[in-house]
Structures are given as C-alpha cells and as structure tokens.
Design a protein around this motif. Structure first.
Motif, short mmCIF file in Angstrom:
data_model
loop_
_atom_site.label_atom_id
_atom_site.label_comp_id
_atom_site.label_asym_id
_atom_site.label_seq_id
_atom_site.Cartn_x
_atom_site.Cartn_y
_atom_site.Cartn_z
N ALA A 21 0.82 -1.22 0.00
CA ALA A 21 0.00 0.00 0.00
C ALA A 21 0.85 1.26 0.00
O ALA A 21 0.44 2.30 0.53
CB ALA A 21 -0.96 0.01 1.19
N TYR A 22 2.05 1.19 -0.61
CA TYR A 22 2.86 2.39 -0.78
C TYR A 22 2.92 2.68 -2.28
O TYR A 22 3.46 1.89 -3.05
CB TYR A 22 4.28 2.20 -0.22
CG TYR A 22 5.08 3.50 -0.17
CD1 TYR A 22 5.12 4.24 1.00
CD2 TYR A 22 5.76 3.98 -1.29
CE1 TYR A 22 5.83 5.44 1.06
CE2 TYR A 22 6.45 5.17 -1.25
CZ TYR A 22 6.49 5.90 -0.07
OH TYR A 22 7.19 7.09 -0.01
N ILE A 23 2.38 3.83 -2.66
CA ILE A 23 2.32 4.21 -4.07
C ILE A 23 3.54 5.07 -4.38
O ILE A 23 3.65 6.21 -3.89
CB ILE A 23 1.03 4.98 -4.39
CG1 ILE A 23 -0.20 4.22 -3.86
CG2 ILE A 23 0.93 5.21 -5.88
CD1 ILE A 23 -0.35 2.82 -4.41
N ALA A 24 4.46 4.53 -5.17
CA ALA A 24 5.69 5.25 -5.51
C ALA A 24 5.72 5.55 -7.00
O ALA A 24 5.32 4.70 -7.81
CB ALA A 24 6.92 4.42 -5.12
N ASP A 25 6.17 6.75 -7.35
CA ASP A 25 6.34 7.04 -8.76
C ASP A 25 7.60 6.35 -9.27
O ASP A 25 8.39 5.79 -8.50
CB ASP A 25 6.38 8.54 -9.02
CG ASP A 25 7.41 9.27 -8.17
OD1 ASP A 25 8.46 8.68 -7.86
OD2 ASP A 25 7.16 10.42 -7.80
N TYR A 227 -4.77 10.51 -4.70
CA TYR A 227 -6.02 9.74 -4.69
C TYR A 227 -5.72 8.24 -4.63
O TYR A 227 -6.38 7.49 -3.91
CB TYR A 227 -6.84 10.07 -5.94
CG TYR A 227 -8.12 9.28 -6.03
CD1 TYR A 227 -9.24 9.62 -5.27
CD2 TYR A 227 -8.21 8.16 -6.86
CE1 TYR A 227 -10.41 8.88 -5.34
CE2 TYR A 227 -9.37 7.41 -6.94
CZ TYR A 227 -10.47 7.78 -6.18
OH TYR A 227 -11.62 7.04 -6.24
N ALA A 228 -4.70 7.80 -5.38
CA ALA A 228 -4.32 6.38 -5.35
C ALA A 228 -3.82 5.98 -3.97
O ALA A 228 -4.11 4.87 -3.48
CB ALA A 228 -3.24 6.11 -6.40
N ILE A 229 -3.05 6.87 -3.32
CA ILE A 229 -2.57 6.60 -1.96
C ILE A 229 -3.75 6.47 -1.00
O ILE A 229 -3.81 5.54 -0.18
CB ILE A 229 -1.62 7.72 -1.49
CG1 ILE A 229 -0.32 7.71 -2.32
CG2 ILE A 229 -1.29 7.57 -0.01
CD1 ILE A 229 0.57 8.91 -2.08
N LEU A 230 -4.69 7.40 -1.12
CA LEU A 230 -5.86 7.39 -0.23
C LEU A 230 -6.69 6.13 -0.46
O LEU A 230 -7.17 5.51 0.50
CB LEU A 230 -6.70 8.64 -0.50
CG LEU A 230 -7.59 9.13 0.64
CD1 LEU A 230 -6.76 9.44 1.87
CD2 LEU A 230 -8.37 10.36 0.21
N SER A 242 -13.42 10.56 -1.09
CA SER A 242 -11.98 10.49 -1.36
C SER A 242 -11.56 11.57 -2.35
O SER A 242 -10.55 12.26 -2.16
CB SER A 242 -11.61 9.11 -1.91
OG SER A 242 -11.86 8.10 -0.96
N ARG A 243 -12.34 11.74 -3.43
CA ARG A 243 -12.00 12.75 -4.43
C ARG A 243 -12.11 14.16 -3.84
O ARG A 243 -11.29 15.04 -4.13
CB ARG A 243 -12.91 12.62 -5.66
CG ARG A 243 -12.74 11.30 -6.42
CD ARG A 243 -13.52 11.32 -7.72
NE ARG A 243 -12.94 12.28 -8.66
CZ ARG A 243 -11.95 11.99 -9.49
NH1 ARG A 243 -11.40 10.78 -9.49
NH2 ARG A 243 -11.49 12.91 -10.30
N GLU A 244 -13.12 14.38 -3.00
CA GLU A 244 -13.29 15.70 -2.41
C GLU A 244 -12.18 16.00 -1.41
O GLU A 244 -11.68 17.14 -1.35
CB GLU A 244 -14.66 15.80 -1.73
CG GLU A 244 -15.81 15.86 -2.72
CD GLU A 244 -17.16 16.02 -2.03
OE1 GLU A 244 -18.13 16.35 -2.73
OE2 GLU A 244 -17.22 15.79 -0.80
N VAL A 245 -11.78 15.02 -0.63
CA VAL A 245 -10.70 15.22 0.35
C VAL A 245 -9.40 15.57 -0.37
O VAL A 245 -8.70 16.54 -0.01
CB VAL A 245 -10.52 13.96 1.23
CG1 VAL A 245 -9.18 13.98 1.95
CG2 VAL A 245 -11.65 13.87 2.24
#
Length: 327
Positions: A21-25, A227-230, A242-245
C-alpha cells in the motif's frame, strides 16, 4: 518474503511497494532499486509528511528484516546513537569484587599480589562486550543486529535536526560500515545494512555526506497519486469523499499557508471524516475538523469560513460536471 536479489527491476520494486500500500512514482522506485543494487545509502529529502520515513518501514516489510531507527535531534551524541557502557552494572561488579575480597581474604591474611591480579582482570572485563550497550548505529553494524542472517534496514530519521558534529561522525559509518570502540577495537558489518536517511531540509546537509548516498527528493503528490494513496490506505471510504478530500488538500497547497498538509495529514483527515460517518464534505464538518489537517492556529484561522466555502463550492461544481459527463 522478498530479498534484494528478488527485485531484479525498477518495476518489480514498484509492484512490491504497491503490495504494501505504498504508491511510488517511477523515479522513487528507481532510487530504491539502485540503493539495493549498488548497496548505497538512500538519502530522501522533502517536506514533512510526504512518506520519507514510510519508505524504510515498507522496505523492512518487503525484505522481511529488522528495522533499526535512529531518531535524530539537537544534541544527539555518540552515547545515544552508537554505544555506551553499562555504568550501573560496572559499579555492581566492582562492589561485588570488593565484597568478595573482604569476605574471603581478611586483611591480616590477604594475598596482595593475588588480589591485585584479580582486580586488574575485573577492570579489564568491565570494558568488554558484556558491559557494552549497543545503540542503533552499532546494532545495525554488529552481526547481532541481523535477523535470520539478513542485514537490517537502518533508518536515520530527520538528520537535519542533529548537529553538524554528529553528521561528520556518520562519514566513517557510511563509508566503511564500521565503528571503532577504543576499548574493544573496530567492529565491521559482515553485510552492510540497507541505509535510509531522511531530512525535512530545515538545514542543509553537508556535501561530504551526500556524496556517499543516492539522493531523491519526494515532493507533494499530484491529485492522481494522492487519490491512489488514499484509495490504498483507506479503501472503505466512498469514492466521492476520497476525491473531495484530495481536491480540498490540493487546493490548500496552492494557497499561502505556513505549513501545507502532507500526505500523512490527508490520511488522518480521511480517517477522522469516516469516523464521523461522512459521505461528502460539508462546510461545517470541514471547519470543525481543520485541526486534523492543519497544525498552526494562523493557518486554521486563514482557511476557516470563506476559504472553506469557496473550495467546497468548487468541489461541488466539479462533482456536478463529472456526474453530467458520466450521464
């Protein structure tokens, strides 16, 4: 269980991070891959809350090895970071020797030569491995710090908080992965630890240390990445919330605040909103929960009220545009 040899490409590193669950570029995954491949320390710099420390935590999970963390602060010294002697235990050993001598050899019958040899042997033993307290750096270098024969992850967190003198001491550790203890000798790592150094850039780190590391700057994420991280960290939250946050936080970072919210604050805010059973952002709930997102009174006062209303209205108009497009 994964080993560095089982991460043969940048893509494999990115996928392994994603499973945790770690989104890395791609650039961060490349830096991590090279640090593991070349066995070089990884120096991560960026604003607080963007996920620098989390990289080391995730690496320890990916590689199934021990995480040793050294939290830096002003005044950090060798006795706290590297080693010190167990003075209390040393004193007990000395008192035990004195009691033994008095009990077994009364003064009128004492053998001074034998007593002197015994005292000398005990004094030498006082500065042996038995009385050595290993702190994080020595734990990472010493073979005892290894778990199942695997080198640990050494996290040197927020190095910019430490003094320049301590930073200079790290040069020997990062160059040769060895530590010299005058009473014992030089201890060298059988297998160098995987080193991750983080800095919030409250001061510049010296070039001599940076040259020994691979450098990577972690910036605030884009909308899509955040958004992907969330979604990865809070999968049960509604898509709309999620999108609003994420949209709200992204708008705040375009403003003029003393301290922008990091990804960590975004996740905390989402957890707070879901705990309040929110399905979407409203002006009232944002005003009441800004203390989760912003950490300075001036920032909260600047955002509360009018700014909150304007951002929420923009988000609602965007939601409406998305809804009509989907229809």
């Amino acid at each position: 269980m994964t080993t560095p040899n089982q991460l043969p490409s940048v893509q494999s590193v990115a996928e392994a991070l994603r499973t945790k669950a770690y989104i890395a570029d791609h650039s961060l995954a490349t830096a991590i891959f090279l640090a593991l491949k070349l066995k070089r320390p990884l120096f991560l710099e960026g604003e607080a809350g963007v996920g620098k420390t989390e990289v080391a935590k995730i690496l320890s999970q990916m590689l199934d090895t021990r995480l040793i963390r050294l939290q830096c602060y002003e005044g950090l010294d060798v006795s706290t970071a590297v080693y010190e002697w167990n003075y209390a235990r040393q004193m007990l050993q000395i008192r035990l020797l004195e009691a033994t001598e008095q009990g077994s050899n009364p003064p009128e019958h004492s053998d001074e030569a034998a007593g002197s040899e015994l005292r000398e042997a005990v004094i030498q033993d006082l500065f042996s491995d038995t009385f050595l307290l290993r702190r994080p750096l020595l734990q990472a270098i010493d073979s005892r710090g290894q778990q199942n024969g695997k080198a640990p992850i050494l996290l040197i967190d927020e190095l910019d908080r430490a003094d320049e003198e301590f930073e200079a001491f790290l040069l020997e550790v990062l160059s040769d992965f060895q530590i010299t203890i005058p009473e014992i000798g030089t201890i060298q790592a059988p297998t160098p630890p995987v080193v991750v150094i983080t800095s919030n850039r409250t001061r510049e780190i010296h070039d001599a240390l940076k040259r020994r590391c691979l450098y990577h700057w972690i910036d605030y994420p884009s909308f899509e990445k955040e958004y992907a991280i969330l979604h990865a960290k809070a999968p049960h939250a509604s898509e709309k919330l999620s999108r609003e946050v994420v949209g709200f936080v992204q708008e705040l970072r375009r403003g003029e605040l003393y301290k922008f919210p990091g990804v960590a604050e975004t996740l905390d805010w989402m957890n707070a909103l879901t705990a309040l059973d929110q399905e979407e952002l409203t002006e009232n709930v944002v005003d009441e929960t800004l203390g989760v997102l912003l950490k300075y009174r001036d920032d909260i006062e600047k955002v509360q009220g009018q700014t909150v209303r304007e951002i929420v209205q923009v988000l609602r108009s965007q939601d409406g545009a998305l809804a009509s497009r989907d229809e």
